[in-house]
Design a protein around this motif. Structure first.
Motif, PDB file in Angstrom:
ATOM      1  N   LEU A   1     -28.611 -14.360  56.196  1.00 21.70           N
ATOM      2  CA  LEU A   1     -29.690 -14.909  55.374  1.00 21.70           C
ATOM      3  C   LEU A   1     -30.464 -13.786  54.696  1.00 21.70           C
ATOM      4  O   LEU A   1     -30.788 -12.777  55.314  1.00 21.70           O
ATOM      5  N   LEU A   2     -30.742 -14.006  53.424  1.00 18.75           N
ATOM      6  CA  LEU A   2     -31.578 -13.089  52.642  1.00 18.75           C
ATOM      7  C   LEU A   2     -32.776 -13.867  52.144  1.00 18.75           C
ATOM      8  O   LEU A   2     -32.674 -15.060  51.830  1.00 18.75           O
ATOM      9  N   ASP A   3     -33.890 -13.199  52.043  1.00 19.04           N
ATOM     10  CA  ASP A   3     -35.126 -13.831  51.618  1.00 19.04           C
ATOM     11  C   ASP A   3     -35.190 -13.916  50.096  1.00 19.04           C
ATOM     12  O   ASP A   3     -35.189 -12.898  49.406  1.00 19.04           O
TER      13      ASP A   3
ATOM     14  N   LEU B   1     -21.844  -5.436  44.778  1.00 26.27           N
ATOM     15  CA  LEU B   1     -22.932  -5.089  45.687  1.00 26.27           C
ATOM     16  C   LEU B   1     -22.729  -5.763  47.046  1.00 26.27           C
ATOM     17  O   LEU B   1     -22.794  -5.115  48.097  1.00 26.27           O
ATOM     18  N   TYR B   2     -22.472  -7.060  47.014  1.00 20.65           N
ATOM     19  CA  TYR B   2     -22.270  -7.779  48.268  1.00 20.65           C
ATOM     20  C   TYR B   2     -21.008  -7.303  48.983  1.00 20.65           C
ATOM     21  O   TYR B   2     -20.983  -7.246  50.214  1.00 20.65           O
ATOM     22  N   ALA B   3     -19.967  -6.957  48.244  1.00 22.43           N
ATOM     23  CA  ALA B   3     -18.746  -6.432  48.864  1.00 22.43           C
ATOM     24  C   ALA B   3     -19.053  -5.153  49.634  1.00 22.43           C
ATOM     25  O   ALA B   3     -18.555  -4.952  50.746  1.00 22.43           O
TER      26      ALA B   3
ATOM     27  N   VAL C   1     -31.773 -17.822  52.051  1.00 22.94           N
ATOM     28  CA  VAL C   1     -30.478 -18.288  51.546  1.00 22.94           C
ATOM     29  C   VAL C   1     -29.371 -17.410  52.129  1.00 22.94           C
ATOM     30  O   VAL C   1     -29.574 -16.225  52.390  1.00 22.94           O
ATOM     31  N   SER C   2     -28.213 -18.010  52.333  1.00 25.11           N
ATOM     32  CA  SER C   2     -27.075 -17.233  52.827  1.00 25.11           C
ATOM     33  C   SER C   2     -26.551 -16.338  51.712  1.00 25.11           C
ATOM     34  O   SER C   2     -26.777 -16.599  50.518  1.00 25.11           O
ATOM     35  N   VAL C   3     -25.859 -15.296  52.091  1.00 21.15           N
ATOM     36  CA  VAL C   3     -25.217 -14.423  51.107  1.00 21.15           C
ATOM     37  C   VAL C   3     -24.288 -15.265  50.244  1.00 21.15           C
ATOM     38  O   VAL C   3     -24.242 -15.115  49.023  1.00 21.15           O
TER      39      VAL C   3
END
Length: 147
Positions: free
Chosen positions: A93-95, A78-80, A121-123
Protein backbone atom coordinates in the motif's frame (compact mmCIF):
# COMPACT_ATOMS: atom_id res chain seq x y z
CA UNK A 1 -0.99 0.39 -54.16
CA UNK A 2 -0.40 0.79 -50.43
CA UNK A 3 1.98 -1.65 -48.75
CA UNK A 4 1.45 -2.52 -45.12
CA UNK A 5 3.00 -4.88 -42.62
CA UNK A 6 -0.30 -5.16 -40.72
CA UNK A 7 -1.19 -8.80 -40.11
CA UNK A 8 -4.97 -9.11 -40.46
CA UNK A 9 -5.17 -11.93 -37.90
CA UNK A 10 -3.16 -9.99 -35.32
CA UNK A 11 -5.19 -6.86 -36.07
CA UNK A 12 -8.47 -8.74 -35.42
CA UNK A 13 -7.04 -10.28 -32.23
CA UNK A 14 -5.95 -6.88 -30.87
CA UNK A 15 -9.26 -5.24 -31.79
CA UNK A 16 -11.21 -8.03 -30.03
CA UNK A 17 -8.95 -7.80 -26.95
CA UNK A 18 -9.48 -4.04 -26.70
CA UNK A 19 -13.24 -4.45 -27.11
CA UNK A 20 -13.27 -7.02 -24.27
CA UNK A 21 -11.23 -4.73 -22.03
CA UNK A 22 -13.54 -1.79 -22.69
CA UNK A 23 -16.58 -3.89 -21.78
CA UNK A 24 -14.84 -5.09 -18.60
CA UNK A 25 -13.86 -1.53 -17.65
CA UNK A 26 -17.13 0.13 -18.67
CA UNK A 27 -18.27 0.57 -15.07
CA UNK A 28 -15.12 2.63 -14.43
CA UNK A 29 -15.95 5.12 -17.22
CA UNK A 30 -13.18 3.82 -19.49
CA UNK A 31 -14.28 4.77 -22.99
CA UNK A 32 -11.16 4.64 -25.11
CA UNK A 33 -8.38 2.19 -25.89
CA UNK A 34 -5.55 1.97 -28.37
CA UNK A 35 -2.73 -0.44 -29.14
CA UNK A 36 0.14 -0.99 -31.50
CA UNK A 37 1.89 -4.35 -31.89
CA UNK A 38 5.45 -4.30 -33.21
CA UNK A 39 7.66 -7.22 -34.16
CA UNK A 40 10.78 -6.38 -32.14
CA UNK A 41 13.11 -8.27 -34.47
CA UNK A 42 12.02 -6.60 -37.71
CA UNK A 43 10.36 -3.40 -36.51
CA UNK A 44 7.30 -4.27 -38.60
CA UNK A 45 3.98 -3.03 -37.30
CA UNK A 46 1.69 -6.04 -37.05
CA UNK A 47 -1.38 -4.30 -35.65
CA UNK A 48 -2.49 -0.70 -35.18
CA UNK A 49 -5.73 0.16 -33.45
CA UNK A 50 -5.73 3.90 -32.92
CA UNK A 51 -9.20 3.99 -31.47
CA UNK A 52 -11.55 1.50 -29.93
CA UNK A 53 -14.71 2.24 -28.05
CA UNK A 54 -18.18 3.04 -29.26
CA UNK A 55 -18.66 5.44 -26.31
CA UNK A 56 -15.49 7.40 -27.06
CA UNK A 57 -15.57 11.13 -26.48
CA UNK A 58 -12.53 11.57 -28.72
CA UNK A 59 -13.39 9.47 -31.75
CA UNK A 60 -11.08 11.43 -34.05
CA UNK A 61 -8.02 10.95 -31.83
CA UNK A 62 -5.50 8.25 -32.75
CA UNK A 63 -4.54 6.98 -29.29
CA UNK A 64 -1.36 5.38 -30.61
CA UNK A 65 0.13 8.67 -31.80
CA UNK A 66 -1.49 11.03 -29.28
CA UNK A 67 1.08 12.80 -27.08
CA UNK A 68 1.42 11.48 -23.53
CA UNK A 69 3.11 12.74 -20.42
CA UNK A 70 6.52 11.12 -19.99
CA UNK A 71 5.77 10.31 -16.36
CA UNK A 72 3.13 7.77 -17.30
CA UNK A 73 5.69 6.01 -19.45
CA UNK A 74 8.25 5.98 -16.64
CA UNK A 75 6.01 4.80 -13.80
CA UNK A 76 6.17 1.08 -14.71
CA UNK A 77 9.99 1.31 -14.74
CA UNK A 78 9.94 2.98 -11.33
CA UNK A 79 7.71 0.30 -9.84
CA UNK A 80 9.79 -2.44 -11.50
CA UNK A 81 12.87 -1.06 -9.72
CA UNK A 82 11.03 -0.98 -6.38
CA UNK A 83 9.81 -4.56 -6.92
CA UNK A 84 13.26 -5.75 -7.99
CA UNK A 85 14.80 -4.24 -4.86
CA UNK A 86 12.03 -5.78 -2.76
CA UNK A 87 10.99 -2.39 -1.46
CA UNK A 88 7.43 -3.01 -2.62
CA UNK A 89 5.19 -5.80 -3.85
CA UNK A 90 2.16 -5.51 -6.12
CA UNK A 91 -0.01 -5.64 -2.99
CA UNK A 92 1.99 -3.06 -1.00
CA UNK A 93 0.00 0.00 0.00
CA UNK A 94 1.11 3.51 -0.89
CA UNK A 95 -0.43 6.66 0.48
CA UNK A 96 -2.33 8.65 -2.13
CA UNK A 97 -2.92 11.78 -0.11
CA UNK A 98 -1.63 15.36 -0.36
CA UNK A 99 2.09 15.79 0.18
CA UNK A 100 4.39 18.84 0.05
CA UNK A 101 8.02 18.13 -0.74
CA UNK A 102 10.89 20.56 -0.25
CA UNK A 103 13.21 20.68 -3.27
CA UNK A 104 16.25 22.76 -4.14
CA UNK A 105 14.03 24.99 -6.28
CA UNK A 106 11.07 25.26 -3.92
CA UNK A 107 8.02 23.36 -2.81
CA UNK A 108 6.78 20.48 -5.00
CA UNK A 109 3.15 19.46 -4.54
CA UNK A 110 2.37 16.47 -6.77
CA UNK A 111 -1.19 16.04 -8.02
CA UNK A 112 -3.03 13.19 -9.70
CA UNK A 113 -4.40 13.86 -13.18
CA UNK A 114 -7.96 14.12 -11.84
CA UNK A 115 -6.92 16.19 -8.78
CA UNK A 116 -8.43 13.53 -6.48
CA UNK A 117 -6.80 11.48 -3.74
CA UNK A 118 -7.73 7.90 -2.93
CA UNK A 119 -6.01 7.20 0.41
CA UNK A 120 -4.14 3.91 0.74
CA UNK A 121 -3.84 2.20 -2.67
CA UNK A 122 -2.00 -0.94 -3.72
CA UNK A 123 0.94 -0.67 -6.09
CA UNK A 124 -1.21 -2.60 -8.56
CA UNK A 125 -3.92 0.08 -8.36
CA UNK A 126 -1.40 2.93 -8.50
CA UNK A 127 0.17 1.56 -11.69
CA UNK A 128 -3.14 0.64 -13.27
CA UNK A 129 -4.52 4.13 -12.71
CA UNK A 130 -1.24 5.95 -13.42
CA UNK A 131 -1.48 7.79 -10.11
CA UNK A 132 1.18 10.45 -9.62
CA UNK A 133 1.26 10.86 -5.85
CA UNK A 134 1.92 7.17 -5.07
CA UNK A 135 4.60 7.20 -7.80
CA UNK A 136 6.33 10.10 -6.05
CA UNK A 137 6.20 8.14 -2.80
CA UNK A 138 7.68 5.10 -4.57
CA UNK A 139 10.43 7.34 -5.94
CA UNK A 140 11.23 8.43 -2.39
CA UNK A 141 11.69 4.74 -1.52
CA UNK A 142 13.94 3.89 -4.48
CA UNK A 143 15.83 7.18 -4.53
CA UNK A 144 16.16 9.52 -7.48
CA UNK A 145 19.71 8.52 -8.40
CA UNK A 146 19.08 4.75 -8.63
CA UNK A 147 15.94 5.44 -10.67
Amino acid sequence: MVRSSIDADVQRLVRAALDRQLVALGQRNVRDAAAVVVDNETGRILAWVGRAGAASRAAAVDGVTAPRQAGSTLKPQLYALALERRLLTAASLLDDSPVDLETATGLYIPQNYDRRFRGAVSVRTAVGNSLNVPAVRALLLTGVEPF
